[in-house]
Design a protein around this motif. Structure first.
Motif, PDB file in Angstrom:
ATOM      1  N   ALA A  92       0.863  -1.183   0.000  1.00  0.00           N
ATOM      2  CA  ALA A  92       0.000   0.000   0.000  1.00  0.00           C
ATOM      3  C   ALA A  92       0.899   1.232   0.000  1.00  0.00           C
ATOM      4  O   ALA A  92       2.093   1.142   0.314  1.00  0.00           O
ATOM      5  CB  ALA A  92      -0.891  -0.013   1.238  1.00  0.00           C
ATOM      6  N   PRO A  93       0.378   2.409  -0.380  1.00  0.00           N
ATOM      7  CA  PRO A  93       1.199   3.627  -0.328  1.00  0.00           C
ATOM      8  C   PRO A  93       1.806   3.828   1.056  1.00  0.00           C
ATOM      9  O   PRO A  93       1.134   3.628   2.071  1.00  0.00           O
ATOM     10  CB  PRO A  93       0.193   4.731  -0.661  1.00  0.00           C
ATOM     11  CG  PRO A  93      -0.847   4.052  -1.497  1.00  0.00           C
ATOM     12  CD  PRO A  93      -0.983   2.680  -0.907  1.00  0.00           C
ATOM     13  N   ASN A 115       7.067   9.190   1.183  1.00  0.00           N
ATOM     14  CA  ASN A 115       5.684   9.122   1.646  1.00  0.00           C
ATOM     15  C   ASN A 115       4.726   9.064   0.458  1.00  0.00           C
ATOM     16  O   ASN A 115       4.817   9.865  -0.478  1.00  0.00           O
ATOM     17  CB  ASN A 115       5.356  10.342   2.502  1.00  0.00           C
ATOM     18  CG  ASN A 115       4.070  10.173   3.277  1.00  0.00           C
ATOM     19  OD1 ASN A 115       3.802   9.115   3.826  1.00  0.00           O
ATOM     20  ND2 ASN A 115       3.273  11.232   3.342  1.00  0.00           N
ATOM     21  N   GLY A 116       3.813   8.094   0.467  1.00  0.00           N
ATOM     22  CA  GLY A 116       2.851   7.942  -0.616  1.00  0.00           C
ATOM     23  C   GLY A 116       3.329   7.054  -1.759  1.00  0.00           C
ATOM     24  O   GLY A 116       2.527   6.678  -2.617  1.00  0.00           O
ATOM     25  N   LYS A 117       4.615   6.726  -1.771  1.00  0.00           N
ATOM     26  CA  LYS A 117       5.139   5.837  -2.810  1.00  0.00           C
ATOM     27  C   LYS A 117       4.773   4.388  -2.476  1.00  0.00           C
ATOM     28  O   LYS A 117       4.468   4.056  -1.330  1.00  0.00           O
ATOM     29  CB  LYS A 117       6.663   5.952  -2.915  1.00  0.00           C
ATOM     30  CG  LYS A 117       7.166   7.369  -3.175  1.00  0.00           C
ATOM     31  CD  LYS A 117       6.751   7.863  -4.544  1.00  0.00           C
ATOM     32  CE  LYS A 117       7.367   9.229  -4.825  1.00  0.00           C
ATOM     33  NZ  LYS A 117       6.953   9.775  -6.145  1.00  0.00           N
ATOM     34  N   THR A 118       4.816   3.532  -3.476  1.00  0.00           N
ATOM     35  CA  THR A 118       4.552   2.113  -3.242  1.00  0.00           C
ATOM     36  C   THR A 118       5.820   1.305  -3.479  1.00  0.00           C
ATOM     37  O   THR A 118       6.680   1.682  -4.270  1.00  0.00           O
ATOM     38  CB  THR A 118       3.435   1.572  -4.149  1.00  0.00           C
ATOM     39  OG1 THR A 118       3.786   1.789  -5.519  1.00  0.00           O
ATOM     40  CG2 THR A 118       2.111   2.244  -3.842  1.00  0.00           C
ATOM     41  N   ASN A 143       2.873   5.255   4.434  1.00  0.00           N
ATOM     42  CA  ASN A 143       2.193   6.219   5.296  1.00  0.00           C
ATOM     43  C   ASN A 143       3.120   6.568   6.459  1.00  0.00           C
ATOM     44  O   ASN A 143       3.202   5.842   7.443  1.00  0.00           O
ATOM     45  CB  ASN A 143       0.882   5.617   5.806  1.00  0.00           C
ATOM     46  CG  ASN A 143       0.049   6.606   6.608  1.00  0.00           C
ATOM     47  OD1 ASN A 143       0.579   7.491   7.265  1.00  0.00           O
ATOM     48  ND2 ASN A 143      -1.267   6.448   6.561  1.00  0.00           N
TER      49      ASN A 143
END
Length: 217
Positions: free
Chosen positions: A39-40, A89-92, A42
């Motif tokens: 998941a992205p 942050n927000g990367k997968t 967090n």
């Protein structure tokens, strides 16, 4: 939560316990079992998980540092090119070892030994692992093999399975080539991270991995 043999061995490489915790409790539980994609990321959730009662982590770059440790040993890769000095942050991420079919190498898990002068890695396993961790040119020199053997000959009390010895060799090969800016290693963004020396695991590391795995190390 289960970890296959490839993950367990990687988690016992030179790695901080905070990085292990991030992988085990923060990243692995979010991964799609079929694709191996997380998941992205967090950071807010990661900071809360890692700190507990203490405020050990307060900055995003501290999380970045832990993720870079996981990148260095092949536990994670980014799905897209990123700048390593920017926020993740927000990367997968992809977790390449989670989808590896280790059953193909069952026999290699059965035989354990210490290092010896005539040791050679399993060539098929080297090729498979190299592809998973982004080591494009995985053909090694006699000197690279000799350095690895010489290091472990000095530790005759250490025993690993044939699978684990080959895996350690591939991880070490990638570390050394990243440190030397070798062109056959896949870059992530525009920067390469210099790995920390050493490939040993302490009891705390072993206990942390064992706690969250149904398999005995």
């Amino acid at each position: 939560m289960e970890f296959n043999q490839a993950e367990q061995t990687a988690l016992l490489q030179s790695l901080s316990n905070d990085a292990r915790t991030l992988y085990i409790l923060g990243i692995k539980p979010t991964v799609d079992k079929k694709t191996g994609v997380s998941a992205p990321l967090n950071y807010k959730a990661f900071l809360s998980m890692l700190n507990g009662k203490e405020q050990k982590f307060t900055l995003g770059r501290q999380i970045n540092s832990l993720i870079k440790e996981l990148l260095n040993i092949g536990l994670v890769n980014f799905n897209e090119e990123v700048e390593l000095n920017h926020s993740f942050n927000g990367k997968t991420l992809t977790l390449p070892l989670t989808t590896m079919k280790v059953d193909d190498y069952t026999k290699l898990h059965m035989k354990w030994s210490s290092m010896h002068l005539d040791w050679k890695p399993n060539e098929n396993l080297v090729a498979d692992l190299a592809k998973l961790i982004g080591l494009i040119e995985y053909q090694y020199t006699d000197n690279e093999l000799g350095d690895f053997i010489a290091y472990w000959l000095g530790r005759p009390e250490v025993q690993f399975s044939e699978y684990q010895w080959s895996q350690k060799f591939v991880f070490n090969l990638k570390k050394m080539r990243l440190a030397n800016n070798f062109k056959g290693v896949q870059k992530i963004g525009q920067q390469l991270v210099t790995p920390k020396a050493g490939i040993s695991a302490d009891e705390n590391a072993k206990n942390l991995v064992a706690k969250y795995s149904k398999n005995n190390l």
